[in-house]
Scaffold this motif. Structure first.
Motif, PDB file in Angstrom:
ATOM      1  N   ARG A  48       7.847  20.238  -1.391  1.00 29.22           N
ATOM      2  CA  ARG A  48       6.177  21.129  -0.786  1.00 29.22           C
ATOM      3  C   ARG A  48       5.290  20.145  -0.724  1.00 29.22           C
ATOM      4  N   VAL A  49       4.487  19.619   0.411  1.00 30.13           N
ATOM      5  CA  VAL A  49       3.565  19.143   0.502  1.00 30.13           C
ATOM      6  C   VAL A  49       2.374  19.789   1.254  1.00 30.13           C
ATOM      7  N   GLY A  50       1.523  20.229   0.316  1.00 29.85           N
ATOM      8  CA  GLY A  50       0.490  21.461   1.033  1.00 29.85           C
ATOM      9  C   GLY A  50       1.514  22.546   1.610  1.00 29.85           C
ATOM     10  N   SER A  51       1.390  23.057   2.926  1.00 23.64           N
ATOM     11  CA  SER A  51       1.840  23.837   3.613  1.00 23.64           C
ATOM     12  C   SER A  51       3.056  23.392   4.268  1.00 23.64           C
ATOM     13  N   ALA A  52       3.551  21.961   4.072  1.00 21.62           N
ATOM     14  CA  ALA A  52       4.699  21.389   4.866  1.00 21.62           C
ATOM     15  C   ALA A  52       5.708  21.243   3.813  1.00 21.62           C
ATOM     16  N   SER A  53       7.209  21.175   4.429  1.00 18.12           N
ATOM     17  CA  SER A  53       8.088  21.326   3.539  1.00 18.12           C
ATOM     18  C   SER A  53       9.142  20.032   3.953  1.00 18.12           C
TER      19      SER A  53
ATOM     20  N   GLN B 260       5.167  22.080  12.906  1.00 15.79           N
ATOM     21  CA  GLN B 260       6.317  22.402  11.719  1.00 15.79           C
ATOM     22  C   GLN B 260       6.227  21.086  10.880  1.00 15.79           C
ATOM     23  N   GLY B 261       5.725  21.059   9.643  1.00 13.15           N
ATOM     24  CA  GLY B 261       5.995  20.048   8.749  1.00 13.15           C
ATOM     25  C   GLY B 261       4.851  18.916   8.843  1.00 13.15           C
ATOM     26  N   GLU B 262       3.978  19.229   9.702  1.00  9.70           N
ATOM     27  CA  GLU B 262       2.732  18.508   9.843  1.00  9.70           C
ATOM     28  C   GLU B 262       1.540  18.769   9.161  1.00  9.70           C
ATOM     29  N   LEU B 263       0.583  17.981   8.548  1.00 10.47           N
ATOM     30  CA  LEU B 263      -0.499  18.343   7.892  1.00 10.47           C
ATOM     31  C   LEU B 263      -1.784  18.339   8.500  1.00 10.47           C
ATOM     32  N   PRO B 264      -2.639  19.168   8.551  1.00  5.77           N
ATOM     33  CA  PRO B 264      -3.850  19.073   9.220  1.00  5.77           C
ATOM     34  C   PRO B 264      -4.978  18.143   8.328  1.00  5.77           C
ATOM     35  N   GLY B 265      -5.718  17.584   9.279  1.00  4.01           N
ATOM     36  CA  GLY B 265      -6.788  16.602   8.485  1.00  4.01           C
ATOM     37  C   GLY B 265      -7.731  16.083   9.566  1.00  4.01           C
TER      38      GLY B 265
ATOM     39  N   ASN C 261       0.811  -0.969   0.066  1.00  6.62           N
ATOM     40  CA  ASN C 261       0.024  -0.042  -0.058  1.00  6.62           C
ATOM     41  C   ASN C 261       0.964   1.208  -0.058  1.00  6.62           C
ATOM     42  N   ALA C 262       0.579   2.125  -0.810  1.00  5.27           N
ATOM     43  CA  ALA C 262       1.197   3.599  -0.869  1.00  5.27           C
ATOM     44  C   ALA C 262       0.311   4.735  -0.888  1.00  5.27           C
ATOM     45  N   ASN C 263       0.481   5.669  -0.345  1.00  6.99           N
ATOM     46  CA  ASN C 263      -0.345   7.056  -0.266  1.00  6.99           C
ATOM     47  C   ASN C 263       0.298   7.799  -1.136  1.00  6.99           C
ATOM     48  N   LEU C 264      -0.391   8.430  -2.328  1.00  7.82           N
ATOM     49  CA  LEU C 264       0.307   9.181  -3.296  1.00  7.82           C
ATOM     50  C   LEU C 264      -0.208  10.598  -3.172  1.00  7.82           C
ATOM     51  N   LEU C 265       0.702  11.570  -2.884  1.00  5.25           N
ATOM     52  CA  LEU C 265       0.198  13.026  -2.586  1.00  5.25           C
ATOM     53  C   LEU C 265       0.748  13.700  -3.721  1.00  5.25           C
ATOM     54  N   PRO C 266       0.172  14.709  -4.019  1.00 10.57           N
ATOM     55  CA  PRO C 266       0.719  15.933  -4.994  1.00 10.57           C
ATOM     56  C   PRO C 266       1.860  16.718  -4.302  1.00 10.57           C
ATOM     57  N   VAL C 267       2.820  16.866  -4.826  1.00 13.58           N
ATOM     58  CA  VAL C 267       3.809  17.844  -4.352  1.00 13.58           C
ATOM     59  C   VAL C 267       4.371  18.632  -5.359  1.00 13.58           C
ATOM     60  N   THR C 268       5.102  19.748  -5.104  1.00 12.22           N
ATOM     61  CA  THR C 268       6.115  20.529  -5.643  1.00 12.22           C
ATOM     62  C   THR C 268       7.447  20.190  -5.386  1.00 12.22           C
ATOM     63  N   ILE C 269       8.306  20.056  -6.566  1.00 12.34           N
ATOM     64  CA  ILE C 269       9.637  19.707  -6.097  1.00 12.34           C
ATOM     65  C   ILE C 269      10.708  20.716  -6.865  1.00 12.34           C
TER      66      ILE C 269
ATOM     67  N   ALA D  73      -3.301  15.881  13.482  1.00  7.75           N
ATOM     68  CA  ALA D  73      -2.116  16.444  12.693  1.00  7.75           C
ATOM     69  C   ALA D  73      -1.405  15.199  12.155  1.00  7.75           C
ATOM     70  N   VAL D  74      -1.027  15.127  11.040  1.00  7.61           N
ATOM     71  CA  VAL D  74      -0.060  14.067  10.175  1.00  7.61           C
ATOM     72  C   VAL D  74       1.032  14.317  10.008  1.00  7.61           C
ATOM     73  N   ALA D  75       2.072  13.503  10.501  1.00  9.58           N
ATOM     74  CA  ALA D  75       3.454  13.526  10.340  1.00  9.58           C
ATOM     75  C   ALA D  75       3.890  12.703   9.368  1.00  9.58           C
ATOM     76  N   LEU D  76       4.863  12.915   8.484  1.00  9.08           N
ATOM     77  CA  LEU D  76       5.382  12.068   7.573  1.00  9.08           C
ATOM     78  C   LEU D  76       6.944  11.583   7.945  1.00  9.08           C
TER      79      LEU D  76
END
Length: 371
Positions: A274-279, A310-315, A255-263, A358-361
């Motif tokens: 960049r993943v949403g507001s996190a880096s 910092q670096g976490e995403l709200p969900g 299983n893998a989660n695929l997230l849209p990012v900017t590199i 809060a989601v941490a990667l």
């Protein structure tokens, strides 16, 4: 296994060039009318290794196995076994054995007669054939079962008879076509371990076909992943799981989660992702600057009650399921609208559906792949 044959003696080292690959495909294609089931496939398999052809239904893996066996012949390209061109040879001329999905045991014959069948057909005397068969039955843990009929055996025992019948011929290459698909989950785990142990102890060259990713990861030295008749990635189980080359592999192997990012590259190796507001700072793996995707395994994500740091995403948790040794959460990210699968160790007080989190990667479990 209850009894293991000693390893086959290895040839003494010489000054000559290394032995040819056990199996080699050179630009092989197979057409059925206008449909190309296998398209320009090339690979080589080293002697004494177990290589799995893995992919979804219709990807060409079974057609490739049948091409190795000689049950099909290529429309284009060449096939070599032990350095010999076998492209146009029949199955009987190739010195390979195959364990079929259905086992293909003769129901009216005893276990001994089934295992002896190929030996007797090749002209070996009954006494010698039975001695050889008894040895292989002991190897697969079926000593004492010689007089039983297939109908008197469990599914796992029938599968072992099929393996004994294949290896008694001492083929150059042993082929498995979805050998565990008829077994229940618990038995499947045990029998796949038996197959792997047998392959290593007898130094067998094995080509193994399955659509089950976990099975492939458990038994293989190497995995060739196919899709639409072509090879998508070829590597060790760890390579494919931890370093997928593209979105399909990341999503298909586990299983893998695929997230849209900017590199944005920061040096020759690392990039700001960049993943949403996190880096995050991650290896860019030669993915171009701009839009890309981030593959993250469910166990590499963690949750806690908001507010995000910092670096976490709200969900917000959409679903929560208790699975014994861990909790499985479906989380929808506020910023991206993306749904994530998160596996967390089972807690005394698990998070509830609807909770803001809060989601941490974990960067060690995140891989950049092309969009």
């Amino acid at each position: 296994m209850n009894q293991i044959l000693q390893d086959r003696p290895q040839p003494a080292a010489t000054g000559r060039s290394k032995a040819p690959a056990a199996v080699e495909f050179r630009a092989v294609s197979k057409r059925y009318g206008p449909v190309k089931a296998v398209q320009d496939v090339s690979f080589s398999i080293t002697r004494g290794t177990l290589v799995t052809l893995l992919g979804p239904s219709g990807c060409g893996k079974t057609s490739t196995l049948r091409l190795v066996a000689g049950l099909e012949h290529p429309s284009e390209g060449r096939i070599l076994i032990d350095g010999q061109d076998v492209t146009h040879l029949s199955a009987a001329e190739r010195d390979v054995s195959m364990v079929f999905q259905s086992y293909a045991l003769f129901p009216h014959m005893t276990v001994m007669e089934n295992v002896c069948y190929g030996l007797r057909a090749s002209g070996i005397r009954r006494a010698e054939a039975e001695a050889m068969a008894a040895e292989k039955l002991a190897t697969v843990g079926l000593a004492g079962f010689e007089k039983r009929l297939p109908s008197e055996l469990s599914g796992g025992q029938q599968q072992r008879v099929a393996v004994a019948r294949a290896i008694v011929l001492e083929p150059k290459v042993l082929l498995f076509d979805e050998p565990l698909s008829n077994l229940d989950a618990k038995l499947r785990r045990r029998v796949r371990a038996d197959i792997r142990e047998l392959q290593r102890k007898l130094d067998l060259t094995v080509v193994y076909v399955t659509h089950d990713q976990e099975e492939a990861l458990a038994v293989s030295d190497r995995i060739i992943v196919m899709r639409s008749g072509v090879i998508v990635q070829d590597g060790t189980p760890r390579d494919l799981y931890e370093r997928p080359s593209n979105r399909f592999i990341a999503d298909f192997i586990g299983n893998a989660n695929l997230l849209p990012v900017t590199i944005r590259r920061t040096d020759a190796v690392m990039a700001e992702v960049r993943v949403g507001s996190a880096s995050l700072r991650l290896p860019h793996r030669d993915v171009a600057d701009g839009p890309a995707e981030l593959a993250v395994r469910p166990q590499c994500l963690s949750l806690r009650a908001r507010p995000p740091g910092q670096g976490e995403l709200p969900g917000r948790i959409r679903k929560a399921a208790y699975l014994g040794d861990h909790m499985e959460y479906e989380v929808v990210l506020d910023e991206l609208g993306t749904e994530l699968l998160v596996e967390d160790p089972a807690m005394a007080k698990p998070l509830q559906e609807g909770a803001a989190v809060a989601v941490a990667l974990d960067p060690a479990g995140a891989v950049v792949v092309p969009a």
